[in-house]
Design a protein around this motif. Sequence first.
Motif, PDB file in Angstrom:
ATOM      1  N   UNK A 172      26.817  23.614   9.399  1.00  0.00           N
ATOM      2  CA  UNK A 172      26.688  24.061  10.787  1.00  0.00           C
ATOM      3  C   UNK A 172      25.219  24.339  11.115  1.00  0.00           C
ATOM      4  N   UNK A 173      24.539  25.013  10.192  1.00  0.00           N
ATOM      5  CA  UNK A 173      23.134  25.353  10.424  1.00  0.00           C
ATOM      6  C   UNK A 173      22.245  24.112  10.412  1.00  0.00           C
ATOM      7  N   UNK A 224      18.602  23.079   0.246  1.00  0.00           N
ATOM      8  CA  UNK A 224      18.610  23.272   1.688  1.00  0.00           C
ATOM      9  C   UNK A 224      18.042  24.651   1.998  1.00  0.00           C
ATOM     10  N   UNK A 225      17.137  24.701   2.933  1.00  0.00           N
ATOM     11  CA  UNK A 225      16.506  25.969   3.308  1.00  0.00           C
ATOM     12  C   UNK A 225      16.772  26.316   4.760  1.00  0.00           C
ATOM     13  N   UNK A 226      16.800  27.599   5.009  1.00  0.00           N
ATOM     14  CA  UNK A 226      16.909  28.073   6.389  1.00  0.00           C
ATOM     15  C   UNK A 226      15.508  28.094   6.973  1.00  0.00           C
ATOM     16  N   UNK A 227      15.383  27.589   8.181  1.00  0.00           N
ATOM     17  CA  UNK A 227      14.079  27.527   8.833  1.00  0.00           C
ATOM     18  C   UNK A 227      13.891  28.772   9.695  1.00  0.00           C
ATOM     19  N   UNK A 228      13.106  29.669   9.174  1.00  0.00           N
ATOM     20  CA  UNK A 228      12.939  30.949   9.861  1.00  0.00           C
ATOM     21  C   UNK A 228      12.326  30.778  11.250  1.00  0.00           C
ATOM     22  N   UNK A 257      22.753  32.281  14.105  1.00  0.00           N
ATOM     23  CA  UNK A 257      22.428  30.898  14.464  1.00  0.00           C
ATOM     24  C   UNK A 257      23.675  30.028  14.405  1.00  0.00           C
ATOM     25  N   UNK A 258      24.511  30.250  13.424  1.00  0.00           N
ATOM     26  CA  UNK A 258      25.718  29.433  13.294  1.00  0.00           C
ATOM     27  C   UNK A 258      26.771  29.818  14.322  1.00  0.00           C
ATOM     28  N   UNK A 259      27.016  31.132  14.474  1.00  0.00           N
ATOM     29  CA  UNK A 259      28.116  31.579  15.337  1.00  0.00           C
ATOM     30  C   UNK A 259      27.722  31.753  16.795  1.00  0.00           C
ATOM     31  N   UNK A 260      26.437  31.886  17.040  1.00  0.00           N
ATOM     32  CA  UNK A 260      25.973  32.055  18.414  1.00  0.00           C
ATOM     33  C   UNK A 260      26.352  33.384  19.032  1.00  0.00           C
TER      34      UNK A 260
END
Length: 455
Positions: free
Chosen positions: A131-132, A146-150, A253-256
Motif C-alpha cells: 500500500x505504501x 524496502x524503505x519508507x520515504x520520510x 500514509x497507508x490509511x489516510x
Amino acid sequence: MPIQLFDSLERRLKPLAPSHPDGVFRFYNCGLTVYAPGHIGNFRTFVVNDVLRRLLELEFGKDKVKHVRNLTDVDDRTIGQAKKENRGLAEITQHWTKIFHQDCAALNLLPPHAEPTATGYIREQVNMIECLMEKGNAYRAPDGSVYFKIASFPGYGALSRIQERELQVTNAIADADHKDSVSDFALWKVYKPEEDGAVKWTGPGGTGEGRPGWHIECSAMSKSILGDTIDLHTGGVDLLFPHHENEIAQSQCCNGTTFARHWYHSEHLLVDGKKMSKSLGNYYTLGDLVAKGYSPMAVRLALLMGHPRKQLNFTLDSLHAAESALANLRAHRASLATAGAAHEAFAPVLAMLQDDLNTPGALGALFTIINRKDGEPDAASFDRVMFALGLDLQKPAAPAAAAPGAITALAEKRWAAKQARDFAAADALRKELTAAGWAMLDGKDGYRLEPVMKK
RNA sequence: GGCGCGGUCGCCAAGUGGUUAAGGCCGAGCUCUGCAAAAGCUCUACCGCCGGUUCGACUCCGGCCCGCGCCUCCA
C-alpha cells in the motif's frame, strides 16, 4: 470523573474516551521482544499499562475495553539469539514467551484481549508495505529492501519533535548507501542467508524474500485487530522515537486517517540511579528478585511507587519497603468485615489514579485513609482500589527460606528452654540465632524462623 | 550538538502561589509482652544554588550547578 492522561503528542492532559460507535475503547500497548527474560524495567511499563487497563474497565465496563499487547518475535535480536544457540527462531521465541507469561501472571497482569505476534501477521505487514509503495511513500532500494520515504510524509517528527538534521549522524550511516536519505527506515529487509538462516518470507510485490522491519508490525497488527484509528497507543519513552514516530508515518500514509488519538509513554526505571546494565550489576529480572526472597507482588508495588511519567529509582531498599507496606495492606484487609458499607471510603485513591495515573499519590491517599481510623470500614471500596492497583493480597508473601538444620536445632533447644521457663538459657540461644542471621518469632503454640533481611 | 526529564525528610516519593509540605520504608522513645516479634501511641524536612516577579514562592520566570534518558531497530 473521566480518566485524564497526558498525551505525548499534544503534550497536555486529555480525557480518555472511546471514539468508535460501539463504545469500545481501543488500546494498543507495545510489548516485549521475546529473546530473553523481561527485566523489571520492561515490567514497569507493563504494570503501569495494567493499572491503566483496570481503570479503563472500571470506567467504561469490563467488556468495553479492547487491549492489545504484541510480542515481537522476529527482529535482529531474536534471530541473533536463535543463531547463537543454534536453535530455531520459533523455539527461542516460544520459550521466552512462556517465561514472559509466567512473569505476567506472577505480577498479576490482566492478559490482553489479543496478543499478536509479528510472525503471525506477515501477510498484513506485506499488504501494508505494498500500500505504501503504491502511494509513493516507500521505495525499493537497489539491494532489494524496502524503505519508507520520510520526505513523503510532512507530519514526520510531530511526536518526537525531531528534525532530520538534528539527528546525530554518527551511527546512522550503517546502510545509508542503500537509502535515499539516512533517516529513511526499513519496512522490508531483504534476505541475507548468512544472517537470517531459515528466517524468510515472500516479500511485497516486486521484491525478494526477506523479513519485515520492526516498525511495520505494530501498524499492521493495530490496523488488523483494532482498526485504522485507535483510542490510545502506549509504550516506554524509548519507543517514542523512532518506533512510534515511524508507526504514525506508516499508518497515516497507508490509511489516510489519524492513527492514534492519544499517545502515552511511561518513563524508564533506573536501578541505583542508573539505567540497568549487566556490567553495572544492576540488571534484574523478576526471577532474580524472587531468588533474593522478594515476592512478585512487592515488585509490583515497588514499580508503582513512582509516578509513571517520571524516572523511578528502583533499589532493593525500595523493594523491601514495598514488601513491608504490602504486609500492612494484608493486615488491614483482614481487619475489614467482608461486607463493608458501600460509601466509597477509598474513592480518593481512585481519583488520584484517574488524574494522570498518579500511582504514588494514590498509594499516599490509600495509607492516609487506612491510618485515619475514623469512618466506617468499607471492604468493597478497599477491594475496588486493590483491583485498580492490581494488588492481589491473596498471593503469598515471599516464602520463608528454609532454615538450615543447625539453626532448626538451636531453635528447638531454645523453645524447650522457654517452655521450661529457663529464660536465661532461652535468651542466650536467641542471641546465637540472631548472630547467625535468623530471627525467632514466638507464637502462642510454636515459633517461626525468618532470615534477617540484609540490605 | 539536538530533544526531553528531574534535583522535596536517612532511603523511596506525592504535592500546593498564602492555614500544620501527603504517604511508604528505616530509625528513636513509650505502652504491651518473661525476652524478641506483632500491635498501639509519639517523634524526625523550611523543598539544589543565585537572582527576579509578587503583599506572599518550595510552587511562576531567568541564570547556574548536578543527575538521568532518547537521538534508527532498548519498556
